[in-house]
Design a protein around this motif. Structure first.
Motif, PDB file in Angstrom:
ATOM      1  N   ARG A 371       0.810  -1.216   0.000  1.00  0.00           N
ATOM      2  CA  ARG A 371       0.000   0.000   0.000  1.00  0.00           C
ATOM      3  C   ARG A 371       0.843   1.266   0.000  1.00  0.00           C
ATOM      4  O   ARG A 371       0.359   2.342  -0.359  1.00  0.00           O
ATOM      5  CB  ARG A 371      -0.940   0.011   1.208  1.00  0.00           C
ATOM      6  N   PHE A 372       2.094   1.154   0.434  1.00  0.00           N
ATOM      7  CA  PHE A 372       2.939   2.333   0.507  1.00  0.00           C
ATOM      8  C   PHE A 372       3.531   2.711  -0.845  1.00  0.00           C
ATOM      9  O   PHE A 372       4.118   3.777  -0.990  1.00  0.00           O
ATOM     10  CB  PHE A 372       4.075   2.118   1.512  1.00  0.00           C
ATOM     11  N   ASN A 373       3.396   1.838  -1.846  1.00  0.00           N
ATOM     12  CA  ASN A 373       3.864   2.165  -3.191  1.00  0.00           C
ATOM     13  C   ASN A 373       2.800   2.989  -3.891  1.00  0.00           C
ATOM     14  O   ASN A 373       1.625   2.630  -3.887  1.00  0.00           O
ATOM     15  CB  ASN A 373       4.138   0.893  -3.999  1.00  0.00           C
ATOM     16  N   GLU A 374       3.193   4.077  -4.492  1.00  0.00           N
ATOM     17  CA  GLU A 374       2.243   4.987  -5.122  1.00  0.00           C
ATOM     18  C   GLU A 374       1.401   4.237  -6.147  1.00  0.00           C
ATOM     19  O   GLU A 374       1.908   3.589  -7.054  1.00  0.00           O
ATOM     20  CB  GLU A 374       2.972   6.132  -5.809  1.00  0.00           C
ATOM     21  N   GLY A 375       0.076   4.313  -5.978  1.00  0.00           N
ATOM     22  CA  GLY A 375      -0.835   3.680  -6.914  1.00  0.00           C
ATOM     23  C   GLY A 375      -1.058   2.209  -6.659  1.00  0.00           C
ATOM     24  O   GLY A 375      -1.880   1.589  -7.331  1.00  0.00           O
TER      25      GLY A 375
END
Length: 391
Positions: A371-375
Motif C-alpha cells: 500500500r505504501f507504493n504509489e498507486g
C-alpha cells in the motif's frame, strides 16, 4: 483452518506476542514450526507494553473491524483458559480530554459505529471506576468503554509458547541476531548469529521495531514512525485498580501482582537513544509519571518506581498494521504494527492461515506492505482518518 496436503516448514523470527502467536497458530494448523528469538520470550516490546485491549477513538473502518476481531479472540482464549483471568481481564477503560479540548466528537464517532461507549459525568465516576479521583476528570465528563481490558504479555506470551510447543513447534531462545536467509530472490530459512542456517519453506519476520531495519537489509523500504519509548512499573499499591485509564497526562493499567504500568507520550519524548543501542530515561520523566498517576487515582496514593522498560515502540508510518507477504522476496512474510498486544492473537491466526492454505485473507487486504507504493492496491487501503491514541 484447512490446510494443503504438504507440510510446510515455517521459520518465525521474533519471540514477542506477534511471533509466538503466529508460531502457535501455524503449529495448530499442522505446519512444522521453528521459532527463533534473539533473547528470551517477550523480552522486547512485549515486555514494556501498556497492553490496553481496545478499538478506541477514530480509526479506519477496516482497522476498527480488525481490532474488534482481535478482542473477540481474547475473549475466546479467556473462556478456553480460565487460568488466564489472572493476566487477561475485561474490566473496562476510561478516558477524558485535556484542558481546552473535548471528547464529544470522539464519543459520537464511537457510538456511530456501534462501539460500546458511554458518556459519564464527574458525579458518576465512582459508580463506574471507584479507583479514579473524580476531581481529576475533565469538567465535561469522560468516556467509559466497558468492553475494553488489558493483558499482561510477560504472562500471556509464555502461555502461547507452551501451547505452540504442545502442538509440535520448536522454540530456540538466546539465538542472537537472526536474519532472513535469501537465495535467488526467495526466503529459504533463517541464519543464526553463529552462522548456522535453519532451512525453511517460508519465513515470518516479527521482530517489532527492528522490522524496518531488517527489511532494509534486503533492499525493502517500509515507512517507519517507531520512536524510543518506555513504560514504568510501580511497586505494589494499596489500591485496587481495575480500570484501564487513558488520561491526558498518563495511561495506567494494573498488573496481576498489584502493581501499575504507566506511560505517556510526553514522557516517551524524553527518552535518549544512545549510540550503543541502549536507552536512557531521565529521572524527571520517571518522577513526573509517578506524580501524574497519583493525581488521577482515588486517594492520590504515593507511588514509587519498581523498574522501567525502555526500547523501541513499533509504529508503521501511517499507524496501521503491515501484515503478510513481502512482495519482492518470495516466501517471506512480515508482521509490523503498533498495538501488538491488541492485535497479537488475530494477526497470528490470519497470517498462519494464509501461509498454510495459500489463500489471501480479505481481512488483511488493507494492511499489505504494497500500500505504501504509489498507486499500489488502489481501493484496498482503509478509509477514514487515523488518530494516534495511547495503546
Amino acid at each position: 483452518m484447512s490446510s494443503s496436503s504438504s507440510v510446510k516448514h515455517v521459520a518465525v523470527i521474533g519471540g514477542g506476542i506477534l511471533g509466538v502467536s503466529t508460531a502457535m497458530h501455524l503449529a495448530r494448523a499442522g505446519a512444522k514450526v521453528t521459532l527463533v528469538t534473539s533473547g528470551t520470550l517477550a523480552d522486547g516490546a512485549s515486555s514494556r507494553s501498556i497492553a490496553w485491549l481496545n478499538s478506541s477513538g477514530a480509526r479506519s473502518a477496516d482497522y476498527h473491524y480488525l481490532r474488534m476481531l482481535a478482542m473477540d479472540r481474547y475473549r475466546t482464549w479467556s473462556n478456553r483458559h480460565p487460568e488466564s483471568r489472572e493476566y487477561l481481564r475485561f474490566n473496562g477503560a476510561l478516558k477524558w480530554a485535556a484542558p481546552g479540548e473535548s471528547f464529544r466528537d470522539t464519543f459520537a464517532f464511537e457510538r456511530s459505529g456501534g462501539y460500546d461507549s458511554r458518556w459519564i459525568t464527574r458525579e458518576q465516576i465512582t459508580d463506574f471506576a471507584p479507583d479514579v479521583d473524580p476531581a481529576a476528570v475533565a469538567e465535561e465528563g469522560a468516556i467509559y468503554n466497558p468492553g475494553e481490558g488489558w493483558v499482561n504479555l510477560p504472562d500471556f506470551v509464555p502461555a502461547l509458547a507452551a501451547e505452540a510447543v504442545a502442538e509440535g513447534a520448536r522454540i530456540i531462545e538466546n539465538a542472537g541476531h537472526a536474519t532472513v536467509a535469501v537465495r535467488e530472490g526467495r526466503a529459504v530459512g533463517v541464519t543464526l548469529a553463529d552462522g548456522n542456517t535453519i532451512d525453511a519453506d517460508e519465513v515470518v519476520l516479527a521482530t517489532g521495531g527492528e522490522v524496518p531495519a531488517q527489511l532494509a537489509e534486503l533492499g525493502i523500504s517500509v515507512p517507519d514512525a517507531t520512536p524510543a519509548a518506555f513504560v514504568l512499573f510501580t511497586d505494589p499499591v494499596d489500591l485496587e485498580v481495575r480500570t484501564v485509564l487513558n488520561t491526558p497526562r498518563v495511561a495506567v493499567r494494573p498488573t496481576p501482582d498489584g502493581r501499575l504500568v504507566l506511560d505517556a507520550d510526553w514522557s516517551e519524548q524524553m527518552v535518549v537513544a544512545e549510540e550503543d543501542g541502549n536507552f536512557t530515561v531521565p529521572q524527571q520523566a520517571v518522577q513526573g509519571l509517578l506524580e501524574e498517576a497519583s493525581k488521577v487515582l482515588a486517594g492520590n496514593p504515593v507511588l514509587t518506581a519498581q523498574r522501567i522498560g525502555a526500547g523501541l515502540k513499533p509504529i508503521p508510518g501511517d499507524g496501521e498494521p503491515v501484515v503478510g507477504p513481502v512482495p519482492s522476496v518470495e516466501g517471506l512474510h512480515t508482521l509490523f504494527t503498533h498495538s501488538g498486544a491488541t492485535l497479537g492473537l488475530i494477526l497470528g491466526e490470519l497470517l498462519a492461515e494464509e501461509i498454510v492454505t495459500g489463500a489471501d485473507s480479505p481481512v488483511l487486504r488493507s494492511f499489505r506492505l504494497g500500500r505504501f507504493n504509489e498507486g499500489a492496491l488502489e481501493g484496498n487501503v482503509g478509509t477514514g482518518a487515523w488518530e494516534p491514541v495511547q495503546q
